[in-house]
Scaffold this motif. Structure first.
Motif, mmCIF file in Angstrom:
data_model
loop_
_atom_site.group_PDB
_atom_site.id
_atom_site.type_symbol
_atom_site.label_atom_id
_atom_site.label_comp_id
_atom_site.label_asym_id
_atom_site.label_seq_id
_atom_site.Cartn_x
_atom_site.Cartn_y
_atom_site.Cartn_z
ATOM 1 N N GLU A 1 37.105 34.484 30.819
ATOM 2 C CA GLU A 1 36.270 34.600 32.016
ATOM 3 C C GLU A 1 36.760 35.704 32.947
ATOM 4 O O GLU A 1 36.211 35.916 34.028
ATOM 5 C CB GLU A 1 36.246 33.266 32.772
ATOM 6 C CG GLU A 1 35.513 32.148 32.030
ATOM 7 C CD GLU A 1 35.569 30.823 32.773
ATOM 8 O OE1 GLU A 1 36.139 30.791 33.896
ATOM 9 O OE2 GLU A 1 35.053 29.827 32.245
ATOM 10 N N GLY A 2 37.838 36.402 32.535
ATOM 11 C CA GLY A 2 38.347 37.517 33.325
ATOM 12 C C GLY A 2 39.255 37.111 34.467
ATOM 13 O O GLY A 2 39.436 37.872 35.423
ATOM 14 N N VAL B 1 51.312 33.989 46.964
ATOM 15 C CA VAL B 1 51.757 35.373 47.131
ATOM 16 C C VAL B 1 50.882 36.351 46.348
ATOM 17 O O VAL B 1 51.099 37.566 46.424
ATOM 18 C CB VAL B 1 53.229 35.562 46.704
ATOM 19 C CG1 VAL B 1 54.140 34.684 47.541
ATOM 20 C CG2 VAL B 1 53.424 35.304 45.220
ATOM 21 N N CYS B 2 49.913 35.834 45.599
ATOM 22 C CA CYS B 2 49.011 36.698 44.820
ATOM 23 C C CYS B 2 47.679 36.849 45.539
ATOM 24 O O CYS B 2 47.135 35.870 46.046
ATOM 25 C CB CYS B 2 48.784 36.113 43.425
ATOM 26 S SG CYS B 2 50.254 36.097 42.392
ATOM 27 N N ASP B 3 47.149 38.063 45.567
ATOM 28 C CA ASP B 3 45.857 38.298 46.203
ATOM 29 C C ASP B 3 44.730 37.639 45.411
ATOM 30 O O ASP B 3 43.812 37.066 45.986
ATOM 31 C CB ASP B 3 45.593 39.806 46.329
ATOM 32 C CG ASP B 3 46.506 40.478 47.341
ATOM 33 O OD1 ASP B 3 46.987 39.773 48.252
ATOM 34 O OD2 ASP B 3 46.749 41.685 47.214
ATOM 35 N N ARG B 4 44.808 37.722 44.088
ATOM 36 C CA ARG B 4 43.808 37.075 43.238
ATOM 37 C C ARG B 4 44.230 35.633 42.969
ATOM 38 O O ARG B 4 45.421 35.315 42.960
ATOM 39 C CB ARG B 4 43.672 37.819 41.907
ATOM 40 C CG ARG B 4 43.121 39.218 42.027
ATOM 41 C CD ARG B 4 43.100 39.922 40.669
ATOM 42 N NE ARG B 4 42.232 39.241 39.702
ATOM 43 C CZ ARG B 4 42.186 39.544 38.412
ATOM 44 N NH1 ARG B 4 42.971 40.512 37.923
ATOM 45 N NH2 ARG B 4 41.372 38.895 37.602
ATOM 46 N N GLN B 5 43.249 34.780 42.754
ATOM 47 C CA GLN B 5 43.557 33.387 42.468
ATOM 48 C C GLN B 5 44.189 33.266 41.091
ATOM 49 O O GLN B 5 43.719 33.843 40.108
ATOM 50 C CB GLN B 5 42.304 32.518 42.528
ATOM 51 C CG GLN B 5 42.597 31.035 42.349
ATOM 52 C CD GLN B 5 41.370 30.171 42.541
ATOM 53 O OE1 GLN B 5 40.247 30.652 42.488
ATOM 54 N NE2 GLN B 5 41.568 28.897 42.784
ATOM 55 N N HIS C 1 51.781 45.743 40.142
ATOM 56 C CA HIS C 1 51.655 45.694 38.684
ATOM 57 C C HIS C 1 50.566 44.720 38.224
ATOM 58 O O HIS C 1 50.192 44.722 37.046
ATOM 59 C CB HIS C 1 52.983 45.287 38.048
ATOM 60 C CG HIS C 1 54.095 46.266 38.278
ATOM 61 N ND1 HIS C 1 53.957 47.618 38.043
ATOM 62 C CD2 HIS C 1 55.366 46.094 38.739
ATOM 63 C CE1 HIS C 1 55.096 48.231 38.337
ATOM 64 N NE2 HIS C 1 55.960 47.335 38.764
ATOM 65 N N ILE C 2 50.066 43.889 39.125
ATOM 66 C CA ILE C 2 49.005 42.944 38.764
ATOM 67 C C ILE C 2 47.665 43.663 38.862
ATOM 68 O O ILE C 2 47.276 44.100 39.944
ATOM 69 C CB ILE C 2 49.015 41.719 39.705
ATOM 70 C CG1 ILE C 2 50.370 41.026 39.678
ATOM 71 C CG2 ILE C 2 47.916 40.735 39.299
ATOM 72 C CD1 ILE C 2 50.495 39.877 40.682
ATOM 73 N N PRO C 3 46.940 43.794 37.744
ATOM 74 C CA PRO C 3 45.636 44.487 37.792
ATOM 75 C C PRO C 3 44.685 43.814 38.778
ATOM 76 O O PRO C 3 44.683 42.588 38.927
ATOM 77 C CB PRO C 3 45.129 44.359 36.359
ATOM 78 C CG PRO C 3 46.358 44.194 35.521
ATOM 79 C CD PRO C 3 47.292 43.389 36.376
ATOM 80 N N GLY C 4 43.894 44.613 39.445
ATOM 81 C CA GLY C 4 42.968 44.091 40.450
ATOM 82 C C GLY C 4 41.775 43.368 39.869
ATOM 83 O O GLY C 4 41.125 42.578 40.550
ATOM 84 N N THR C 5 41.474 43.644 38.612
ATOM 85 C CA THR C 5 40.342 42.992 37.950
ATOM 86 C C THR C 5 40.709 42.703 36.501
ATOM 87 O O THR C 5 41.669 43.257 35.961
ATOM 88 C CB THR C 5 39.081 43.883 37.969
ATOM 89 O OG1 THR C 5 39.370 45.114 37.301
ATOM 90 C CG2 THR C 5 38.632 44.171 39.390
#
Length: 223
Positions: free
Chosen positions: A110-111, A53-57, A28-32
């Protein structure tokens, strides 16, 4: 290699061995793009488990005392927390709330992913307390979706939020992204802010299974 990648590479396996995190709903966490992660706060190690546990910082606000400690322990804490994405803010100061809000807004513009505990502090007794409306202001000002999450079991590994955590299993459960574009331009309407905040907290409650208390956690701690 960035410091975040280094920390995940070195400490990630140790944390997984120690906490054995079961992650549900990470898709459910958007990749970008900008994302707000909003969840419950049970104990100190929540802020260690979530980034790992999150792929994105995940960028998040933390007490400035986490990076101002003395000696080897203080330096290691500062290295870890700033490396995983913590931005130190003096939240107890006169402008602490505004500084935290503006920092979150800047990160989202900053996205990036911004993590927030809407209760504003750790739960004093394991129940879920009323959310503060900063979460609503952020999503309405930036248009970033809110992904609710629940920490489950971290308080059993570190009761009271103090001392070394003991090994065990924790669950991090993410819900579907929530968007509030229908309230665009209404980030100063206190009724809208409360409605948005309460809808996010209702989803956190559903994910966590906690009992809800319609009171701010800070007030409960002061009682």
């Amino acid at each position: 290699m960035s410091r975040f990648a280094l920390i995940k590479a070195v400490l990630g396996p140790i944390m997984r061995l120690m906490f054995r995190p079961q992650v549900e709903g990470a898709e459910h966490i958007p990749g970008t793009g900008p994302v707000i992660l909003a969840g419950n706060h049970l104990t100190f190690i929540d802020s260690i488990v979530l980034p790992l546990v999150c792929d994105r910082q995940v960028v998040f606000i933390g007490k400035d005392e986490y990076v101002t400690g003395k000696g080897l322990k203080g330096r290691l804490m500062a290295w870890f927390f700033t490396g995983v994405g913590m931005i130190p803010v003096d939240r107890d100061g006169a402008n602490g709330g505004v500084a935290a809000l503006m920092t979150g807004r800047r990160m989202l513009e900053e996205g990036r992913i911004f993590g927030i505990y809407p209760e504003g502090t750790r739960s004093p007794d394991g129940r879920l307390y009323r959310g503060r409306t900063g979460i609503a202001r952020l999503t309405l000002m930036t248009g970033a979706p809110v992904v609710p999450f629940a920490m489950i079991g971290t308080d059993k590994l570190q009761p009271g939020g103090a001392g070394m955590p003991r090994p065990g299993r924790v669950t991090v459960r993410f819900g579907e992204a929530m968007e509030f574009s229908r309230y665009e331009g209404m980030d100063r309407d206190r009724y809208v802010l409360r409605a948005v905040t309460d809808s996010v907290m209702a989803e956190v409650m559903r994910l966590s299974g906690q009992e809800y208390v319609d009171m701010y956690a800070t007030k409960a701690k002061a009682a």
